[in-house]
Design a protein around this motif. Structure first.
Motif, short mmCIF file in Angstrom:
data_model
loop_
_atom_site.label_atom_id
_atom_site.label_comp_id
_atom_site.label_asym_id
_atom_site.label_seq_id
_atom_site.Cartn_x
_atom_site.Cartn_y
_atom_site.Cartn_z
N THR A 195 5.27 -46.52 -24.38
CA THR A 195 5.68 -46.68 -22.91
C THR A 195 4.27 -46.75 -22.12
O THR A 195 4.16 -47.42 -21.21
CB THR A 195 6.33 -45.60 -22.31
OG1 THR A 195 6.20 -44.36 -22.62
CG2 THR A 195 7.97 -45.77 -23.05
N GLU A 196 3.37 -45.79 -22.54
CA GLU A 196 2.04 -45.78 -22.00
C GLU A 196 1.35 -47.15 -21.94
O GLU A 196 0.68 -47.51 -21.09
CB GLU A 196 1.13 -44.48 -22.42
CG GLU A 196 1.95 -43.17 -21.91
CD GLU A 196 0.77 -42.11 -22.40
OE1 GLU A 196 -0.19 -42.15 -23.16
OE2 GLU A 196 1.01 -40.96 -21.86
N ALA A 197 1.36 -47.49 -23.32
CA ALA A 197 0.50 -49.03 -23.57
C ALA A 197 1.21 -49.91 -22.64
O ALA A 197 0.48 -50.94 -22.01
CB ALA A 197 0.97 -49.14 -24.87
N TRP A 198 2.66 -49.91 -22.51
CA TRP A 198 3.23 -51.02 -21.47
C TRP A 198 2.73 -50.83 -20.16
O TRP A 198 2.39 -51.66 -19.48
CB TRP A 198 4.74 -50.76 -21.45
CG TRP A 198 5.41 -51.63 -20.41
CD1 TRP A 198 5.66 -52.78 -20.73
CD2 TRP A 198 5.96 -51.01 -19.25
NE1 TRP A 198 6.49 -53.34 -19.68
CE2 TRP A 198 6.62 -52.39 -18.81
CE3 TRP A 198 5.85 -50.14 -18.47
CZ2 TRP A 198 7.05 -52.51 -17.45
CZ3 TRP A 198 6.28 -50.10 -17.42
CH2 TRP A 198 6.86 -51.31 -16.63
N SER A 199 2.67 -49.36 -19.51
CA SER A 199 2.22 -49.36 -18.17
C SER A 199 0.92 -49.60 -17.93
O SER A 199 0.55 -50.19 -16.98
CB SER A 199 2.48 -47.98 -17.75
OG SER A 199 1.79 -47.00 -18.51
N ASN A 200 0.13 -49.10 -19.01
CA ASN A 200 -1.36 -49.62 -18.85
C ASN A 200 -1.52 -51.14 -18.56
O ASN A 200 -2.35 -51.78 -18.03
CB ASN A 200 -2.17 -49.11 -20.01
CG ASN A 200 -2.28 -47.54 -20.04
OD1 ASN A 200 -2.16 -47.01 -19.08
ND2 ASN A 200 -2.41 -46.90 -21.27
N THR A 201 -0.89 -51.97 -19.49
CA THR A 201 -0.83 -53.29 -19.66
C THR A 201 -0.51 -54.06 -18.14
O THR A 201 -1.23 -55.01 -17.75
CB THR A 201 -0.10 -54.02 -20.72
OG1 THR A 201 -0.39 -53.49 -22.12
CG2 THR A 201 -0.08 -55.47 -20.42
#
Length: 231
Positions: A195-201
């Protein structure tokens, strides 16, 4: 017997002055220009069922897609918190093992201490869940610290049965479709990293939110929920 399709909606009651007042308050807020000293931040949360695979999947090839066994093993639950600053095109996703008042208070305090350390006040849009209260900070921090946090927050609650007015609910829906749909995640660590990877993208793209539904639209399209004034 003829089968009929059913669509499930959150339908507000007719002629509800409290719903109207809260709705127009939120819509008026969304129409305001960006103010770095008083940013508007929307938040929402959702529970997630953690699931483990019981058998190794078969890698996909040109002849067939990846094959995953139907059977799975429940591995507890977690909670995803999403904070969105619509006009800045910024969002934060965090994962906790539960969603108590204290968990929510810690999440909000971290935002004030880090991302919004320089902001005079944060206008926080959230629903009426019983954990989203000023009192939550007094259960998580000392009295002085709790008071300091509360003074830097301005709460704006969406009306009951009006969660569609919370922009962060839309972000949660997008994240679920783009990041979690048709996937089995068995532990909080993996859920957090995904989920952090999604928000960072998304943050790199600075995808903002252009809210277009106005008070004028509401008064024209949702006439049934406005009280009828007798002459």
């Amino acid at each position: 017997m003829t089968k009929r399709k059913i669509q499930y909606w959150v339908i507000p009651p007719e002629s509800d002055s409290e719903f109207v007042a809260s709705m127009e308050d939120i819509l008026d807020l969304y129409s305001m220009p960006y103010n770095a000293s008083m940013p508007v931040v929307c938040m929402d949360e959702q529970p997630v069922q953690l699931l483990n695979e019981t058998r190794a999947s078969i890698v996909g090839t040109k002849e067939h897609p990846q094959r995953v066994d139907y059977e799975y093993e429940r591995a507890g639950t977690a909670c995803i918190f999403v904070f969105v600053e619509p006009l800045a095109g910024w969002r934060k996703v965090s994962v906790r093992s539960q969603r108590t008042k204290v968990d929510w208070a810690f999440e909000v305090e971290e935002l004030l201490r880090t991302k919004y350390a320089e902001a005079e006040k944060v206008i926080l849009v959230c629903d009426n869940l019983n954990t989203h209260t000023r009192g939550a900070f007094y259960e998580a921090f000392s009295v002085d610290k709790a008071r300091e946090i509360v003074k830097r927050l301005e709460f704006r609650y969406t009306p009951k049965h009006g969660s569609w007015l919370n922009i962060s609910e839309n972000e949660l829906s997008s994240m679920t479709r783009q990041c979690l749909k048709n996937r089995r995640i068995g532990d909080i660590s993996t859920l957090r990293s995904q989920t952090e990877a999604w928000s960072n993208t998304i943050n790199i793209k600075q995808r903002g939110v252009e809210w277009q539904f106005t008070i004028g639209d509401a008064r024209r399209k949702l006439k049934s929920i406005y009280p009828k004034i007798k002459d």
